[in-house]
Structure formats: C-alpha cells, structure tokens
Design an enzyme around this catalytic site. Structure first.
Site, short mmCIF file in Angstrom:
data_model
loop_
_atom_site.label_atom_id
_atom_site.label_comp_id
_atom_site.label_asym_id
_atom_site.label_seq_id
_atom_site.Cartn_x
_atom_site.Cartn_y
_atom_site.Cartn_z
N ASN A 58 74.18 72.55 135.79
CA ASN A 58 75.18 73.20 134.92
C ASN A 58 76.48 72.42 134.92
OD1 ASN A 58 74.37 75.87 133.61
ND2 ASN A 58 73.49 76.07 135.66
N ASN A 86 81.14 82.82 135.90
CA ASN A 86 79.91 82.44 136.62
C ASN A 86 78.76 82.45 135.62
OD1 ASN A 86 78.19 81.90 138.86
ND2 ASN A 86 77.61 84.07 138.95
N HIS A 107 74.58 83.16 135.59
CA HIS A 107 73.53 83.76 136.42
C HIS A 107 72.22 83.77 135.64
CE1 HIS A 107 71.72 86.29 139.47
NE2 HIS A 107 71.24 87.03 138.51
N SER A 118 73.11 84.80 131.85
CA SER A 118 74.36 85.48 131.48
C SER A 118 75.56 84.71 132.00
CB SER A 118 74.43 86.88 132.11
OG SER A 118 73.30 87.66 131.81
N ASP A 147 77.20 89.09 141.43
CA ASP A 147 76.67 88.98 140.07
C ASP A 147 77.08 90.17 139.20
OD1 ASP A 147 75.47 86.59 140.78
OD2 ASP A 147 73.69 87.61 141.51
C1 GRF Z 1 71.46 78.20 138.05
O1 GRF Z 1 70.27 78.86 137.70
C2 GRF Z 1 72.60 79.18 138.04
O2 GRF Z 1 72.47 80.16 137.06
C3 GRF Z 1 72.48 79.80 139.40
O3 GRF Z 1 72.12 78.76 140.25
C4 GRF Z 1 71.45 77.74 139.50
C5 GRF Z 1 72.24 76.50 139.71
O4 GRF Z 1 71.66 75.38 139.14
N1 GRF Z 1 73.70 80.48 139.75
P1 GRF Z 1 72.47 74.02 139.03
O5 GRF Z 1 73.04 73.71 140.42
O6 GRF Z 1 73.54 74.20 138.01
O7 GRF Z 1 71.43 73.02 138.63
#
Ligand code: GRF
Length: 223
Positions: free
Chosen positions: A16, A109, A111, A138, A147
C-alpha cells in the site's frame, strides 16, 4: 505554496505504501511523503521508501515496555515532521487513546474487509468461512478502537470461490486503488472529520463512498 505532507506508518511489505508512492509520483496525490516510519527494522516497505528517496525512521516497539512509551516516541517524531496526514498502511500496532486524541481526524487506515464486518486479522479466511459472497476493503478514519472509526471509501468485490490466497490478492489490488483516492480527497481538503462525522465536500456522508467494478459510486449519486 508548500505541498501538504503525509507520513506513512508501516510494519511489513508496504505494498500500500508503494501504491501511495506511485500515486505521488504520478501526481494523483498532490503531496509529499515526508517520512515512512516502521515499528520493525526488517519491514520490506522501508526498502521501497529508501528506493524512492523517502526518509525512513524505525521505532522498534520491542525496545519499549509500555505501549504509551512507544506512542510517545512516535508522537515526538510526528511533532518534528508535522504531517498534514498520517496514513497507516499495514501498521500492526494498536495506538493509544492519547495518540489518537492528539491526531484525531488526521489518521487514515486501510483494512481488508467491508467494515464494520470482519475487524482484526485473517479477514479473508473468516469471510470464506462465513459463506459471504461480498468482500472488500475499507479506508477509515482511525479512532481508539481496533479497525473502528468512520468509514470513508470501500471497494467491493465478489468472493467468487473459496481460494483464500486469490481472494487476498484481489482485495489487495483494490486497496491499492482506493487508498490513494481517499488520501487525495484528504489532501485536497475535500475529506474531513467533524464531530466524528465524515464530510466530503462539506456534505455529511451517511454511507461510505464505494468503488465497484472500477467505478466510484458516491452515496446517492454516481460519478
Ligand atoms: C493490507 O491488507 C492492509 O489492509 C492491512 O495489512 C495489509 C498490509 O499490506 N492493514 P502491505 O504492507 O500494504 O502490503
């Protein structure tokens, strides 16, 4: 005028984070990433940040016996960096009430579930076990429960089959689309949290916006 800034908090792979870095590079997010902070020195996301010439900071949670002390160290860093937005991206630490209060309305955040359903870990497995046909991700403002906090934007996908790995991959792809969108809304000043209500363009959102089959669906209207 100086660009707005964000700090991204990570614990792991940072895919992300990469989506955010790429969106900044393409000017889809009109901001600078002033730092990436990880609570784990081994987080791969730190390498992604370094490759993009972004300052990296490690605050190793194992060096603190109390959660509050870790959060104080994090607060001190943020006080120096003064970001407009703190984006949690796979950051696997629960933040203390004090931290949340100090940064209320400025922490987002992502999730991997359609909140408020399936808070916590192992969402994909639990969604399959529950026989759900709809799943997703989300983006939400962070409050002092896990969350929890008002949801801004959700991507919805069909579960299709019971292959957990494939479902995880498909949800993650959606995360990489919707997180930059919501971050840009915040950076543009379109997205705010007032009295625990999400406002988009000064209008209270009774329902989160949705991202469904590559289209943004606003509550009450389509774009
Ligand atoms: C993602 O699925 C995010 O929604 C969750 O942890 C995961 C993190 O993945 N909170 P990355 O480190 O961004 O690849």
């Amino acid at each position: 005028m100086n660009k707005k800034s964000l700090v991204v908090l990570i614990s792991g792979s940072g895919s992300n984070l990469q989506a955010i870095i790429d969106a900044v590079a393409k000017q889809q997010i009109d901001a600078t990433i002033s730092a990436v902070i990880s609570n784990r020195a081994s987080a791969y996301g730190l390498q992604r940040a370094a490759k993009a010439n972004i300052k990296t900071i490690v605050i190793d949670h194992t060096e603190f016996t109390q959660r509050e002390d870790f959060d104080s160290a994090l607060c001190r860093q943020l006080d120096e960096l003064k970001p407009d937005l703190v984006a949690l991206a796979g950051f696997m630490r629960i933040l203390s009430d004090n931290f949340i209060q100090q940064h209320k309305g400025k922490i987002l955040n992502i999730h991997p579930s359609l909140l408020p359903e399936f808070k916590g870990l192992d969402t994909h497995r639990r969604v399959i076990e529950a026989g759900k046909t709809l799943h997703g991700a989300s983006v939400h403002f962070v409050d002092n429960e896990l969350d929890s906090g008002p949801v801004v934007l959700q991507a919805e996908i069909a579960v299709e089959n019971n292959d957990e790995q494939n479902l995880a991959k498909r949800v993650l792809e959606q995360e990489h689309i919707i997180y930059p969108i919501a971050i840009q809304w915040f950076i543009e000043g379109r997205l705010t949290l007032v009295n625990n209500q999400v406002l988009l363009d000064n209008i209270s959102m009774q329902q989160p916006a949705k991202w469904i089959t590559d289209k943004l669906v606003m509550p009450g209207k389509q774009q």
